[in-house]
Motif scaffolding. Sequence first.
Motif, PDB file in Angstrom:
ATOM      1  N   GLY A  91      33.036  45.890  33.258  1.00 35.49           N
ATOM      2  CA  GLY A  91      33.607  44.639  33.770  1.00 35.49           C
ATOM      3  C   GLY A  91      34.235  44.891  35.124  1.00 35.49           C
ATOM      4  N   ILE A  92      33.894  44.064  36.087  1.00 36.74           N
ATOM      5  CA  ILE A  92      34.415  44.208  37.442  1.00 36.74           C
ATOM      6  C   ILE A  92      35.149  42.925  37.770  1.00 36.74           C
ATOM      7  CG2 ILE A  92      33.781  44.487  39.873  1.00 36.74           C
ATOM      8  CD1 ILE A  92      31.175  45.835  38.217  1.00 36.74           C
ATOM      9  N   LYS A  93      36.377  43.060  38.275  1.00 27.85           N
ATOM     10  CA  LYS A  93      37.208  41.895  38.549  1.00 27.85           C
ATOM     11  C   LYS A  93      37.783  42.003  39.950  1.00 27.85           C
ATOM     12  CE  LYS A  93      41.425  39.669  36.961  1.00 27.85           C
ATOM     13  NZ  LYS A  93      42.549  39.775  36.033  1.00 27.85           N
ATOM     14  N   SER A 121      40.654  40.229  42.269  1.00 24.20           N
ATOM     15  CA  SER A 121      41.786  39.309  42.122  1.00 24.20           C
ATOM     16  C   SER A 121      42.441  39.064  43.467  1.00 24.20           C
ATOM     17  CB  SER A 121      42.798  39.864  41.111  1.00 24.20           C
ATOM     18  OG  SER A 121      43.261  41.120  41.523  1.00 24.20           O
ATOM     19  N   PHE A 126      39.480  34.441  42.333  1.00 25.80           N
ATOM     20  CA  PHE A 126      39.036  35.610  41.611  1.00 25.80           C
ATOM     21  C   PHE A 126      37.528  35.607  41.453  1.00 25.80           C
ATOM     22  CE2 PHE A 126      39.825  32.313  38.552  1.00 25.80           C
ATOM     23  CZ  PHE A 126      38.738  32.382  37.709  1.00 25.80           C
ATOM     24  N   GLY A 127      37.010  36.764  41.127  1.00 21.25           N
ATOM     25  CA  GLY A 127      35.599  36.909  40.815  1.00 21.25           C
ATOM     26  C   GLY A 127      35.463  37.863  39.651  1.00 21.25           C
ATOM     27  N   ARG A 128      34.439  37.670  38.864  1.00 19.47           N
ATOM     28  CA  ARG A 128      34.166  38.550  37.723  1.00 19.47           C
ATOM     29  C   ARG A 128      32.683  38.805  37.645  1.00 19.47           C
ATOM     30  NH1 ARG A 128      38.557  37.666  33.350  1.00 19.47           N
ATOM     31  NH2 ARG A 128      40.038  36.477  34.550  1.00 19.47           N
ATOM     32  N   SER A 129      32.358  39.989  37.205  1.00 21.91           N
ATOM     33  CA  SER A 129      30.962  40.352  37.046  1.00 21.91           C
ATOM     34  C   SER A 129      30.886  41.492  36.052  1.00 21.91           C
ATOM     35  CB  SER A 129      30.373  40.771  38.402  1.00 21.91           C
ATOM     36  OG  SER A 129      28.985  40.994  38.287  1.00 21.91           O
ATOM     37  N   GLU A 130      29.665  41.841  35.690  1.00 19.99           N
ATOM     38  CA  GLU A 130      29.431  42.996  34.829  1.00 19.99           C
ATOM     39  C   GLU A 130      28.253  43.756  35.416  1.00 19.99           C
ATOM     40  OE1 GLU A 130      27.858  43.627  30.365  1.00 19.99           O
ATOM     41  OE2 GLU A 130      29.701  42.437  30.529  1.00 19.99           O
ATOM     42  N   MET A 145      29.200  39.032  42.708  1.00 15.60           N
ATOM     43  CA  MET A 145      30.186  37.967  42.507  1.00 15.60           C
ATOM     44  C   MET A 145      29.980  36.940  43.603  1.00 15.60           C
ATOM     45  SD  MET A 145      33.670  39.991  41.604  1.00 15.60           S
ATOM     46  CE  MET A 145      33.336  41.679  42.077  1.00 15.60           C
TER      47      MET A 145
END
Length: 186
Positions: free
Chosen positions: A159-161, A163, A167-171, A180
């Motif tokens: 999991g990559i975040k 902030s 925000f952005g999130r990805s895997e 992202m």
Amino acid sequence: FDITFAGSGRWQQAWGNLRFQVTEENVAAGTDDLEIVLDALGTVSGQVVDRKTGQAVEQYRIGIQSLSERRARGDDSYVDYIGSGVNMEHEDGTFLLEEIYPGDYILSTRADGYVINSKRITVPAGEDLSGVEIELLKGFKVRGRLVKLPGPKPVQGAGIKLSGPSFGRSESDAYGRFTMTGIPPG
């Protein structure tokens, strides 16, 4: 109408229906001539558009959160709120939120490739708040690859975040790659 309370003491009663805000009151047994005033619920409607082109954004997620609920939790920040929002898909970018209690709210909107936009609105009792325009700004794309050293060996499923103000999130995929979108400048 008559309300009969069994026994003595104080009772809590709630009144309301689908188009009016529920009102709760503590009432002492034996009270006469109780006046109950219900605030009518309102609606919020408008359109989501691309800030640069003015074109409608067809697919988006919109969320609304009461400022009084946030203050009750001690949260006076202006944080983006999508939470339990609703996915919308309308060719002309329009939305209609119904049965909204009167008060101050944060209305937050997100769409793929765009930065989240949050704005404060006030919903009057029993009235329609119409013509709310939400402008979304295209965001940046962040891509990368996550590897483990020595090697480098790709890291899958991490999991990559990102902030900050947004925000952005990805895997990461089987090759360690991630993307992202909708990241604001800065």
